[in-house]
Design an enzyme around this catalytic site. Structure first.
Site, PDB file in Angstrom:
ATOM      1  N   LYS A 143     -12.438  -5.232  -7.295  1.00  0.00           N
ATOM      2  CA  LYS A 143     -13.085  -4.028  -7.642  1.00  0.00           C
ATOM      3  C   LYS A 143     -12.427  -2.850  -8.193  1.00  0.00           C
ATOM      4  O   LYS A 143     -12.830  -2.123  -9.156  1.00  0.00           O
ATOM      5  CB  LYS A 143     -13.968  -3.557  -6.425  1.00  0.00           C
ATOM      6  N   LYS A 196      -6.648 -12.277  -8.815  1.00  0.00           N
ATOM      7  CA  LYS A 196      -7.809 -12.268  -8.016  1.00  0.00           C
ATOM      8  C   LYS A 196      -8.867 -11.202  -8.452  1.00  0.00           C
ATOM      9  O   LYS A 196      -8.558 -10.225  -9.050  1.00  0.00           O
ATOM     10  CB  LYS A 196      -7.545 -11.990  -6.466  1.00  0.00           C
ATOM     11  N   LYS A 201       0.845  -1.177   0.081  1.00  0.00           N
ATOM     12  CA  LYS A 201       0.036   0.026  -0.158  1.00  0.00           C
ATOM     13  C   LYS A 201       0.780   1.245   0.007  1.00  0.00           C
ATOM     14  O   LYS A 201       0.394   2.188  -0.470  1.00  0.00           O
ATOM     15  CB  LYS A 201      -1.126   0.020   1.351  1.00  0.00           C
TER      16      LYS A 201
END
Ligand code: TRP
Length: 331
Positions: free
Chosen positions: A198, A195, A113
């Site tokens: 969204k 995976k 991140k």
């Protein structure tokens, strides 16, 4: 014997993906009979990355209503919004004071991140796993259903609990991961080695559980498969394997049954069947969500009661932690 306690949290990212649903949320409802369950929409965690305030508020309420629509019963379980219960932030501070810089630096999600949000590597992003530990330990949860991406954080929560217990005397339950028997990993429809997410640039890669029937069918029709024509689960057939996984988890059919069902038929028929089955499965969730999200007064009643129960439950444990570290008792 007392039922074991399950705790889990979910980020308010708007609507869930079919991956969140099949891999996690869908299993939360059935757990309610066997366990005491506490589920939480983690809006405190959400602001570790930039959020638009109005959107965060909407996404948090949507996530709350969606969990209810997916079968979480606020009579059976405690369902609440993290920022409503102050013990999380309070325990977070105490636990942070024994969590080491080095431990947090090793968290792979922080490394990922901080690369992705290089302009905002804030201290909340760094201490995110401490807050997650506080979520879990404030309830002395026995079991935590988490996906593989959260296993490292749960491992850290266990270490934090053990360290506290050693230093100050037994208080926290050391939580175990709860690995669902069912709950397969759902991959992208456009690149089945990744995976389902969204945040994928290609909207056809991801089914959202509030997608309407036509959208669901269209996305499945465009799913990437392979150049063979046999519906069977085999290495190298990532696209078909993914569709079979989805179809199997929604219908309960085994891979062999699916293979016989589509013997002699083409991929087109199979994709359409998967699309229709998933759309029909999601339809009642979507209509229940629509009903709940319009009934703001009822939602408010549910999340207010949920927060009260969570507050009461966790306060006992957090007050003990405050006492153990040497804070003066408040009365
Ligand atoms: N970090 C989890 C995720 O992103 C969400 C979460 C926050 C959580 N607190 C938790 C999960 C406590 C389980 C238990 O998926």
């Amino acid at each position: 014997m007392d039922k074991k306690l399950i705790f889990s949290g979910i980020q308010p990212t708007g609507t869930f993906t079919l991956g969140n649903y099949i891999g996690a949320v869908r299993n939360w409802g059935p757990l309610q009979d066997e366990y005491n369950c506490i589920y939480c929409v983690v809006d405190l965690h959400a602001i570790t990355v930039k959020q638009e305030p109005a959107k965060l508020r909407k996404n948090t309420l949507d996530a709350y209503a969606l969990l209810m629509a997916c079968g979480i019963d606020t009579e059976k379980s405690i369902l609440f919004i993290q920022s409503h219960v102050k013990t999380h932030a309070e325990l977070n501070w105490v636990l942070g004071c024994s969590t080491q810089f080095g431990e947090l630096s090793r968290m792979t999600q922080f490394k990922d991140k901080s690369k992705r949000h290089a302009d905002d590597v804030n201290s909340g992003l760094f201490t995110y796993p401490v807050l997650m530990a506080a979520d879990i330990l404030a309830y002395n949860a026995d079991l935590v259903p988490v996906g593989v991406d959260q296993k490292q954080h749960l491992e850290l929560a266990r270490n934090i609990a053990q360290r506290f217990n050693q230093r100050y005397g037994e208080l926290f339950t050391v939580p175990e991961p709860y690995i669902a028997e069912i709950g397969a990993k759902v991959m992208s429809l456009q690149d089945p080695t990744k995976k389902m997410s969204k945040s994928d640039d290609n909207p056809n890669a991801c089914i959202l559980i509030l997608d309407d029937k036509d959208t669901v069918i269209r996305k499945f029709k465009r799913a990437v498969t392979d150049s063979e024509a046999e519906v069977c689960y085999r290495e190298g057939k990532d696209g078909i394997n993914n569709l079979m996984t989805i179809y199997s988890s929604v219908t309960g059919k085994s891979f062999d049954e699916i293979t016989s069902e589509f013997a002699g038929k083409g991929y087109g028929d199979f994709k359409l069947a998967v699309g229709e089955t998933v759309a029909d499965h999601l339809a009642p969730i979507r209509s229940e969500f629509d009903r709940l999200i319009q009934d703001k007064a009822y939602l408010k009643k549910c999340y207010t009661e949920g927060a009260e129960k969570a507050q009461r439950y966790s306060q006992r444990i957090v007050s003990k932690a405050y006492h153990k570290v040497g804070f003066v008792d408040k009365a």
